[in-house]
Scaffold this motif. Sequence first.
Motif, mmCIF file in Angstrom:
data_model
loop_
_atom_site.group_PDB
_atom_site.id
_atom_site.type_symbol
_atom_site.label_atom_id
_atom_site.label_comp_id
_atom_site.label_asym_id
_atom_site.label_seq_id
_atom_site.Cartn_x
_atom_site.Cartn_y
_atom_site.Cartn_z
ATOM 1 N N MET A 1 0.240 -1.328 0.231
ATOM 2 C CA MET A 1 0.455 -0.249 -0.320
ATOM 3 C C MET A 1 0.622 1.298 -0.489
ATOM 4 S SD MET A 1 -2.537 -0.884 3.026
ATOM 5 C CE MET A 1 -1.555 -0.676 4.163
ATOM 6 N N ALA A 2 0.734 2.157 -1.125
ATOM 7 C CA ALA A 2 1.830 3.072 -1.299
ATOM 8 C C ALA A 2 1.048 3.868 0.111
ATOM 9 C CB ALA A 2 1.649 3.852 -2.682
ATOM 10 N N ILE A 3 2.107 4.898 0.310
ATOM 11 C CA ILE A 3 1.841 6.132 1.194
ATOM 12 C C ILE A 3 0.847 7.617 0.317
ATOM 13 C CG2 ILE A 3 2.623 7.926 3.046
ATOM 14 C CD1 ILE A 3 5.574 5.272 2.913
ATOM 15 N N GLN A 4 -0.488 7.744 1.284
ATOM 16 C CA GLN A 4 -0.802 8.930 0.666
ATOM 17 C C GLN A 4 -0.519 10.270 1.460
ATOM 18 O OE1 GLN A 4 -4.492 6.563 0.603
ATOM 19 N NE2 GLN A 4 -4.302 5.344 -0.663
ATOM 20 N N SER A 5 -1.298 11.385 1.161
ATOM 21 C CA SER A 5 -1.558 12.595 1.545
ATOM 22 C C SER A 5 -2.128 11.908 2.323
ATOM 23 C CB SER A 5 -2.295 12.923 0.133
ATOM 24 O OG SER A 5 -2.168 14.967 0.839
ATOM 25 N N GLY A 6 -2.281 13.044 3.754
ATOM 26 C CA GLY A 6 -2.975 12.908 4.737
ATOM 27 C C GLY A 6 -2.060 12.150 5.719
ATOM 28 N N GLU A 7 -1.479 10.859 5.164
ATOM 29 C CA GLU A 7 -0.529 9.651 6.062
ATOM 30 C C GLU A 7 0.477 10.280 7.353
ATOM 31 O OE1 GLU A 7 -0.353 4.587 5.544
ATOM 32 O OE2 GLU A 7 -0.451 6.679 3.693
ATOM 33 N N ARG A 8 -0.426 9.475 8.079
ATOM 34 C CA ARG A 8 1.765 10.209 8.753
ATOM 35 C C ARG A 8 2.179 8.676 8.882
ATOM 36 N NH1 ARG A 8 0.583 9.884 14.504
ATOM 37 N NH2 ARG A 8 1.638 11.285 14.679
ATOM 38 N N VAL A 9 3.530 9.694 8.594
ATOM 39 C CA VAL A 9 5.196 9.177 8.520
ATOM 40 C C VAL A 9 5.700 8.906 9.240
ATOM 41 C CG1 VAL A 9 6.888 8.522 6.528
ATOM 42 C CG2 VAL A 9 4.600 8.766 6.254
ATOM 43 N N TYR A 10 6.705 8.236 9.810
ATOM 44 C CA TYR A 10 7.864 8.126 10.994
ATOM 45 C C TYR A 10 8.571 8.273 10.132
ATOM 46 C CZ TYR A 10 11.388 6.915 14.261
ATOM 47 O OH TYR A 10 12.503 6.592 15.079
ATOM 48 N N VAL A 11 9.962 9.425 9.812
ATOM 49 C CA VAL A 11 11.222 9.852 9.203
ATOM 50 C C VAL A 11 12.166 9.375 9.952
ATOM 51 C CG1 VAL A 11 12.318 11.033 7.275
ATOM 52 C CG2 VAL A 11 9.425 10.825 6.982
ATOM 53 N N TYR A 12 12.956 8.198 9.199
ATOM 54 C CA TYR A 12 14.209 8.281 9.546
ATOM 55 C C TYR A 12 15.680 8.598 9.183
ATOM 56 C CZ TYR A 12 17.273 5.230 12.784
ATOM 57 O OH TYR A 12 18.275 5.211 13.752
ATOM 58 N N LEU A 13 16.276 9.746 9.464
ATOM 59 C CA LEU A 13 17.088 9.913 9.055
ATOM 60 C C LEU A 13 19.075 9.068 9.165
ATOM 61 C CD1 LEU A 13 17.253 14.307 8.679
ATOM 62 C CD2 LEU A 13 16.456 12.328 7.327
ATOM 63 N N GLU A 14 19.583 9.431 8.301
ATOM 64 C CA GLU A 14 20.320 8.669 8.241
ATOM 65 C C GLU A 14 21.562 9.025 9.850
ATOM 66 O OE1 GLU A 14 23.616 8.753 5.207
ATOM 67 O OE2 GLU A 14 22.011 9.359 3.708
ATOM 68 N N ASP A 15 21.472 9.825 10.251
ATOM 69 C CA ASP A 15 22.424 10.268 11.397
ATOM 70 C C ASP A 15 21.139 9.849 12.320
ATOM 71 O OD1 ASP A 15 20.564 12.295 11.419
ATOM 72 O OD2 ASP A 15 21.864 13.948 10.982
ATOM 73 N N GLU A 16 20.031 9.138 12.064
ATOM 74 C CA GLU A 16 19.586 8.837 13.790
ATOM 75 C C GLU A 16 18.788 9.900 14.638
ATOM 76 O OE1 GLU A 16 22.084 6.738 16.321
ATOM 77 O OE2 GLU A 16 22.662 4.979 14.951
ATOM 78 N N ARG A 17 18.836 11.132 13.744
ATOM 79 C CA ARG A 17 17.214 12.074 13.871
ATOM 80 C C ARG A 17 16.117 11.699 12.458
ATOM 81 N NH1 ARG A 17 19.492 17.546 14.934
ATOM 82 N NH2 ARG A 17 16.785 18.304 14.857
ATOM 83 N N ASP A 18 14.958 12.001 13.624
ATOM 84 C CA ASP A 18 13.627 11.659 13.794
ATOM 85 C C ASP A 18 12.442 12.188 13.698
ATOM 86 O OD1 ASP A 18 13.471 11.105 16.483
ATOM 87 O OD2 ASP A 18 13.300 8.902 16.163
ATOM 88 N N PHE A 19 11.020 12.770 13.316
ATOM 89 C CA PHE A 19 10.337 12.928 13.122
ATOM 90 C C PHE A 19 8.969 12.001 12.693
ATOM 91 C CE2 PHE A 19 13.934 14.600 10.660
ATOM 92 C CZ PHE A 19 14.715 15.462 11.883
ATOM 93 N N ILE A 20 7.879 12.649 13.082
ATOM 94 C CA ILE A 20 6.243 12.074 12.776
ATOM 95 C C ILE A 20 5.456 13.340 11.629
ATOM 96 C CG2 ILE A 20 4.675 11.448 13.019
ATOM 97 C CD1 ILE A 20 5.707 9.636 15.393
#
Lengths: 265, 265, 265, 265
Positions: free
Chosen positions: A1-20
Amino acid sequence: MAIQSGERVYVYLEDERDFILTIEEGKFFSTHRGNIRYDDIIGKNFGDWVETNKGTKAYLLPPGIIENVFHMRRNSQIVYPKDLGFILLMLDAKEGDRIIDVGLGSGSMSGAFARMVGETGKVFAYDRREDMVQLGTQNLSLWGVLDRVEIKWKNIESGFDEKNVDALFLDVPQPWDYLVQCWEALKGGGRMGVVSPTAGQVMETLRSFHKLPFLQIEVWEDLFRQYKSDPVTFRPYDRMVGHTTYMTFARKVFELYPENTVSRE
Amino acid sequence: MAIQSGERVYVYLEDERDFILTIEEGKFFSTHRGNIRYDDIIGKNFGDWVETNKGTKAYLLPPGIIENVFHMRRNSQIVYPKDLGFILLMLDAKEGDRIIDVGLGSGSMSGAFARMVGETGKVFAYDRREDMVQLGTQNLSLWGVLDRVEIKWKNIESGFDEKNVDALFLDVPQPWDYLVQCWEALKGGGRMGVVSPTAGQVMETLRSFHKLPFLQIEVWEDLFRQYKSDPVTFRPYDRMVGHTTYMTFARKVFELYPENTVSRE
Amino acid sequence: MAIQSGERVYVYLEDERDFILTIEEGKFFSTHRGNIRYDDIIGKNFGDWVETNKGTKAYLLPPGIIENVFHMRRNSQIVYPKDLGFILLMLDAKEGDRIIDVGLGSGSMSGAFARMVGETGKVFAYDRREDMVQLGTQNLSLWGVLDRVEIKWKNIESGFDEKNVDALFLDVPQPWDYLVQCWEALKGGGRMGVVSPTAGQVMETLRSFHKLPFLQIEVWEDLFRQYKSDPVTFRPYDRMVGHTTYMTFARKVFELYPENTVSRE
Amino acid sequence: MAIQSGERVYVYLEDERDFILTIEEGKFFSTHRGNIRYDDIIGKNFGDWVETNKGTKAYLLPPGIIENVFHMRRNSQIVYPKDLGFILLMLDAKEGDRIIDVGLGSGSMSGAFARMVGETGKVFAYDRREDMVQLGTQNLSLWGVLDRVEIKWKNIESGFDEKNVDALFLDVPQPWDYLVQCWEALKGGGRMGVVSPTAGQVMETLRSFHKLPFLQIEVWEDLFRQYKSDPVTFRPYDRMVGHTTYMTFARKVFELYPENTVSRE
């Protein structure tokens, strides 16, 4: 299931910083390692990565309860994952349960309980501070579990509106003032948990517990230690969390005879 | 709701000995403090007590997951509650999830997962030992969650039958032999957990993890300490559990570039 | 140097049972694995072994402070090696020091201090119980340090006979009753340590410390964990000591101004 | 005894910042809270305070081993007080002992041993790095124990110059390479200790220990936790040290028979 607009995504950068992030078509998110275009994310799958405009990889992962708790807006002390999992077990939180949570705070405990009780259960979350009620409501809405939580802006001194609840969780500065009210709200055999950061609070709470018909009064604390995940240097990290809270648990019975209680006053 | 014949009851004696009984009309249970007549229990409520024929009080409580785990029939090492709660959180086990559990063993982890995934989820439990498959099946049936668990008497060397599972839990002596198979079964962003009692096992597992596209590889252990619940002598108990297992966690991604991996071999 | 009659020997059997023996010509010691003839030991060296009459090997080692503490006659709670080493450091016990130890008990702390202060220092050991004075005297004599310890059968309520001591160690049930007397006995900058098993005792002791001119008031506890020494199964032992005591330390100054004290009452 | 020029003084500011100063007539020391004139200190007693020119109180205390270790010049990892006290006990360091210390490093272990062995003992400190030999020499000189330490700029591969030492402490990256040499230098029943930060190092060291006649091979680690010293908020600090080192101990015997060894290769 592809990610859609409106969806919450946990983003994890190479340097271990992260965001939702909540994905919005046409917009972007700015990090210390460059911007992430949301349009790059839409249509990708969880487990894929995108690049910032500065070439840093950003992995796309579904956010779970731990990521939600650590990235939520909050203005109160939270219950840490290290304690949270144990509390959920000790309170035997499960499908169909009716559970009281005091205070609501930023909503993380109510959110965790809401996950456990499922469609058929209910969480009753009390807080006497209006700002907490608002913030908790926002967070629970964001996590999609608001319909399972009945939020009450209300002091618990005069008792709870519910009877026969399966479990009750108390995270207030002076828990000893409310144990009678808690006992009244619990079903027979129901479980309650109290968190308190200081030893003096626990002792005072125990004094109150021992005056009431509660069984299996137990106090626990835990130390979690993370290890370096490189096999060559496998060892614990230099620093760790030394303390978050003491956790006190008990189960309601209807009568308790003096002869089998410890240091009843 | 009064306790009925056929119901499972957690019985807690005054002297802290405890049992889980399945109530059968006309029968009794024999303890070191006298017999408990089941007919005395039928019609009572949880939270009430009955007396043995020697006058010892026996409190009647609903059994929960912790009582089930500690009182189940088992012939394998169990995952302790102190670790279990944390594992459930780290794997983000929740309603609707499809989760693989290897090995089934006595069934306690599958039982815990089954509680979490609800009616809409599924647990796939593998074990290569027939006796474990039988015992696990018995225990899951007893706890009323057998319909949510698909039990497979099967070696995992040639891989899993499932794809795109949300989480996977591996409790086998040589986890490093199966990480490719685990990766293949997981969905993108899916979470896996491994438990291993010795440091050497963890190090070997980490070596394998670092060769595959897994992110956020973390190793944890925990120490839980219980306190005396008498306020006057409030202090930790003299003895505690020193070790159960190390817990290793990771999340699947589809590709992982060399430059952001640590000590990849 | 061969072992001689009259010497104390730490004997360690193959099966990890151990004893401290005082060698006497012509006699023997009876163990669960057979008898050890003292004449077999005389003339051997430390690091050698002898056999019991049932063929079990018994290694001959010089006893040290830890073996002495664990094998002494005692009728009181001891300070464990895990805490003892830290206390000796925190009190900066060293050659030439004059140190007060209350209560003497079985003598292990006084014995440890006596080792540290050397020929030129002195330990003043108080106990109000006559039986402790006798037992402590016996043990200190056995360890060969009695000449460095002045033992006093005496209550400390009315204060200590000494002034300007370098360090003071307090192991009594109600330490808060004696802090003024301790302060009077210490030199400026002198160090004191208090051990108390319960949280309530520490809190009461802290209340008293904060009313007096003491600096660097610190409370510590420690957890020591032993690992299996087989490299293949390297991991912590299943069980460990969960608690012995809290340790409170402070240093005497002559004056302390209100503005730099914490929660002074 | 008033403080004199040339004396070392441990200075503790109101705000908990601390220094060790060597007092020199006519000079001053500059802090973030103002200057401390040394002439103000001369003639004062330990336990007194002086004020900086900005009115901050500075308490004057005698420096002890812990203050020395934390305030020494160093260019290597140190053995922390939490481990140091236990190591001194486990090695049974005492008056008259002859002890080998490898490597010397900044000199703190040799300094600690030198305190223990007194006038009649001796410490033999090896290091293969010239810069360490220089720094260690400086620090030991500063602490006034250089005459008890024989410093050797030397690799230990070809063995030690000493025989029959009472104890030996090994703090090198690959201890397993030197255990034969250590065994040869120790007396029968002598004690040795090894510190290693990673699990892999300990396992490798254990493999070597089990091939040699060593008894009572034990591995330990410790967690020390400090508490807030305010009685009202008595609880552990939020953060603590999670790991410094594993400590491995063993005692030399002359022969060890296969039947009583564990996992000998």
